[in-house]
Structure formats: C-alpha cells, structure tokens
Design a protein around this motif. Structure first.
Motif, short mmCIF file in Angstrom:
data_model
loop_
_atom_site.label_atom_id
_atom_site.label_comp_id
_atom_site.label_asym_id
_atom_site.label_seq_id
_atom_site.Cartn_x
_atom_site.Cartn_y
_atom_site.Cartn_z
N GLU A 132 -45.67 -28.29 58.19
CA GLU A 132 -46.91 -27.79 58.98
C GLU A 132 -46.97 -28.75 60.20
O GLU A 132 -47.79 -28.20 61.02
CB GLU A 132 -48.11 -27.92 58.02
CG GLU A 132 -48.61 -29.16 57.76
CD GLU A 132 -47.89 -29.89 56.49
OE1 GLU A 132 -48.23 -30.86 56.14
OE2 GLU A 132 -47.22 -28.99 55.85
N ARG A 133 -46.47 -29.90 60.23
CA ARG A 133 -46.53 -30.76 61.28
C ARG A 133 -45.38 -30.87 62.23
O ARG A 133 -45.48 -31.58 62.98
CB ARG A 133 -47.03 -32.17 60.90
CG ARG A 133 -45.94 -32.88 59.68
CD ARG A 133 -46.52 -34.44 59.61
NE ARG A 133 -45.57 -34.87 58.69
CZ ARG A 133 -45.44 -36.33 58.49
NH1 ARG A 133 -46.04 -36.97 59.26
NH2 ARG A 133 -44.90 -36.91 57.38
N VAL A 134 -44.52 -30.01 61.96
CA VAL A 134 -43.16 -30.03 62.79
C VAL A 134 -43.29 -28.93 64.07
O VAL A 134 -43.77 -27.63 63.77
CB VAL A 134 -41.83 -29.62 62.04
CG1 VAL A 134 -40.84 -29.45 62.94
CG2 VAL A 134 -41.87 -30.56 60.99
N VAL A 135 -43.17 -29.38 65.33
CA VAL A 135 -43.53 -28.48 66.46
C VAL A 135 -42.24 -28.56 67.34
O VAL A 135 -41.55 -29.56 67.32
CB VAL A 135 -44.92 -28.80 67.20
CG1 VAL A 135 -46.05 -28.64 66.20
CG2 VAL A 135 -44.51 -30.35 67.63
N ALA A 163 -51.73 -26.94 68.68
CA ALA A 163 -52.72 -27.32 69.68
C ALA A 163 -52.86 -28.97 69.84
O ALA A 163 -52.89 -29.28 71.09
CB ALA A 163 -53.99 -26.60 68.92
N ARG A 164 -52.66 -29.65 68.65
CA ARG A 164 -52.70 -31.02 69.12
C ARG A 164 -51.47 -31.54 69.78
O ARG A 164 -51.83 -32.55 70.69
CB ARG A 164 -52.48 -31.76 67.62
CG ARG A 164 -52.91 -33.48 67.74
CD ARG A 164 -52.85 -33.89 66.51
NE ARG A 164 -53.20 -35.52 66.39
CZ ARG A 164 -52.57 -36.37 65.74
NH1 ARG A 164 -51.54 -35.83 64.81
NH2 ARG A 164 -52.52 -37.67 65.93
N PHE A 168 -51.71 -33.47 73.67
CA PHE A 168 -51.13 -34.61 73.87
C PHE A 168 -50.36 -34.73 75.02
O PHE A 168 -50.39 -35.50 75.95
CB PHE A 168 -50.26 -35.13 72.61
CG PHE A 168 -49.42 -36.44 73.08
CD1 PHE A 168 -49.78 -37.69 73.11
CD2 PHE A 168 -47.77 -36.09 72.85
CE1 PHE A 168 -48.97 -38.67 73.50
CE2 PHE A 168 -47.25 -37.21 73.25
CZ PHE A 168 -47.74 -38.56 73.48
N TYR A 169 -49.50 -33.65 75.36
CA TYR A 169 -48.65 -33.59 76.29
C TYR A 169 -49.41 -33.40 77.70
O TYR A 169 -49.18 -34.16 78.73
CB TYR A 169 -47.62 -32.34 76.23
CG TYR A 169 -46.61 -32.71 75.15
CD1 TYR A 169 -45.73 -33.62 75.25
CD2 TYR A 169 -46.28 -31.71 74.32
CE1 TYR A 169 -44.68 -33.83 74.40
CE2 TYR A 169 -45.27 -31.80 73.27
CZ TYR A 169 -44.61 -32.97 73.26
OH TYR A 169 -43.51 -33.24 72.54
N GLN A 178 -46.85 -22.46 75.67
CA GLN A 178 -46.61 -22.29 74.39
C GLN A 178 -45.78 -21.15 74.26
O GLN A 178 -45.87 -19.87 74.81
CB GLN A 178 -48.02 -21.80 73.87
CG GLN A 178 -48.08 -21.72 72.07
CD GLN A 178 -49.40 -21.18 71.50
OE1 GLN A 178 -50.18 -21.44 71.97
NE2 GLN A 178 -48.95 -20.73 70.08
N VAL A 179 -44.66 -21.45 73.28
CA VAL A 179 -43.80 -20.31 72.99
C VAL A 179 -44.23 -19.63 71.71
O VAL A 179 -44.50 -20.36 70.64
CB VAL A 179 -42.48 -20.98 72.72
CG1 VAL A 179 -41.41 -19.77 72.10
CG2 VAL A 179 -41.82 -21.81 73.74
#
Length: 312
Positions: A132-135, A163-164, A168-169, A178-179
């Motif tokens: 769930e935390r892989v982007v 969103a996080r 951050f970026y 966002q893709v």
C-alpha cells in the motif's frame, strides 16, 4: 504523519545521483546505497558537480553535501528513512526483489517510490509486505533541475500514499502530476515516444536529416512547448475562438496527419543513419559542452517561468 526529513536513495547512477543532489539541496538528510564498485566516490563527485547549479537555484536552510551518507548494504540505508527513492535497473524482476527487501527493512511509515520510466507499480509491489505504500515517483532527467515528477500507484497502493508523495514532491519544489491509470511509459515518455516515432520515420523515409528535425523542434514548436503544453498552445492558435475554433477548422487536417504518421522499426540501417546524423550534428562540439550549455539555459528558463505564474 511523520515529516519527511531523511530520504534513502537506492541506486546512485545518473538518475539516483541527481535525485540525491536535489534532496540535499532541499535541506534533507540523504542515505544512499548502490552495490556497484566505486559507487560512493562517483556519487559524491556527481553531487559536487551538480551543486553550483543548485546553489544558483537557491538552497534550503541547512542544505549541504555533508548531509550525505552511504551504506553498502540496502537494508542499512533504508532502515531510518522517511522516504525511499528507488533508481534500480529497469527490470521488473530486479525491482520486485528490491521492493520485497525494502518493504521488510524500511520503517512502517516510509513511502517507497520508484523512478521507473515505464514499469507498472502493480508488478513492483507484488512481493512487498506493505504494497500500500509503494508509489511511482518518475522524474525527468536530470531530476535536480527538471521539476516534473509523475506520481501514481498500483493495484494495492493506498490513495493516501499517492497524496503524501504528491505533497512531498511539491514541498521540495517539484511539479508533480498524477498518473491516474497504469500504462506502459506513464505520460511524458509516451508523449516523447510519439514524437520520436515520427522523427525516426522521417529520417527513414529521407524526408529530413537528423539535424533538420532537431532544428524543427528546437527552433519551432519546442520553444512554445517549453512555456505551455500542447492543449493550451492549440487554444492560443485558435485566436479569439480558442480551442473550439481551432478544432472546427483544423480538426480534419490534424486527423488526416494522424492517419499518415509512420510506424518505423529500428532496423540496423536506420540506427546507423541516425547515429551518423547525430555525430555530424555534433561536429565541433562535445556532448559535455552541449549538456553544460543546455543546463545553464534551463536554469534561466525556469527562473523566467517562475516570474510568470500565469503560464503555470
């Protein structure tokens, strides 16, 4: 939510080293890792090489290359990270294995972002204990200068993680987009690929030389594309009627051009033709000189764009 103060950079080749310099310039602590022999020395040399440009752009308070640490072991590098920027080889099997290891070693609150230029997050996160935390966090080269970052998720990525990552970026001065659906090559690389496809076709068909195609873009539409994207440029081309007027009058011709675009293959003869054309265009100039001049003008262009928020 834990603030992001320490970034682990996994893989320190061209993209990873540029990312490391970018994060350091934003006043973050960077812990890097790369299994290649001599990687630490090459990384520190690259950061030193990028630093004058970053100073010209403006450093965050406390920014210094001294905040860079290096670990030979991946698990040691990510163990204390708030954010991980992965830049490994563009191979699905290697990245899947990397995310399994990083997911097991990184703190539970850390985001794991990939610089992959075209792979699906769903595949990379498939063996990760906390998918769930892989982007996706795909930059444009060189990341320490170019603002664009493409952010997206896979089948198991939490919306909060996307969103996080976007936040951050954005906080470090990037321009994230966002893709919204996984697709090979994401967004910007697909747009580039469409142009490259026709450029190679025109060379293959003898319509134009390599140098003339580069001139056509660099001294034509590329100048406008550096300021506004394709849709807003089309809108302005429509005059007072804008996009609606343009599509009503030029929609048919544009569609006919689409139908006539080429579908080349990179056969050996075409590759040789393009390589020869590039070498001819470079006569009297080195790639290093070209890159220095490009980067210097990029800095000026981005500073000028910052003074015109209406073009944002």
């Amino acid at each position: 939510m834990t603030p992001i103060r320490t970034v682990a950079v996994v893989g320190t080749g061209v993209i990873g080293a540029s990312w490391a310099a970018c994060f350091l310039a934003r006043g973050l602590d960077v812990v890097a890792t790369d299994p290649a022999e001599g990687a630490e020395q090459r990384l520190r040399a690259a950061v030193a090489r990028h630093w004058p440009a970053l100073q010209g752009m403006g450093l965050a308070e406390g920014a210094t290359p001294e905040r860079l640490r290096f670990h030979a072991r991946l698990e040691d590098a990510v163990a204390g990270a708030d954010f991980v920027q992965e830049n490994g080889p563009e191979r699905e099997d290697l990245k899947t294995a990397l995310y399994a290891r990083m997911g097991a070693a990184a703190p539970a609150c850390a985001l794991l972002a990939s610089s992959s230029s075209g792979l699906a997050v769903s595949a990379m996160q498939s063996a990760c204990a906390h998918p769930e935390r892989v982007v996706l966090g795909h930059p444009f080269n060189p990341p320490h200068l170019i603002p664009l970052v493409e952010v997206g998720g896979g089948e198991k990525t939490a919306p909060e993680a996307i969103a996080r990552a976007m936040d951050f970026y954005r906080a470090i001065g990037k321009k994230p987009i966002q893709v919204r659906r996984e697709i090979r090559g994401h967004i910007a690389n697909r747009l580039q690929a469409a142009l490259w496809r026709e450029a190679f076709h025109l060379v293959d068909q003898g319509v134009a030389s390599v140098a003339d195609i580069d001139t056509a873009i660099a001294h034509g539409p590329g100048l406008r594309w550096a300021l506004l994207g394709p849709f807003l440029n089309l809108h302005l081309s429509g005059g007072e009627g804008g996009m609606a007027h343009l599509l009503a009058h030029l929609g048919g011709p544009i569609e006919s051009w689409w139908q006539d675009l080429g579908a080349p293959t990179l056969h050996a003869e075409l590759q040789a033709k393009v390589v020869a054309g590039v070498n001819e265009a470079l006569t009297g100039r080195s790639a290093a000189e070209l890159q220095r001049a490009r980067d210097q003008l990029l800095l000026g262009l981005m500073a000028a764009k910052a003074d015109h928020p209406e073009l944002d």
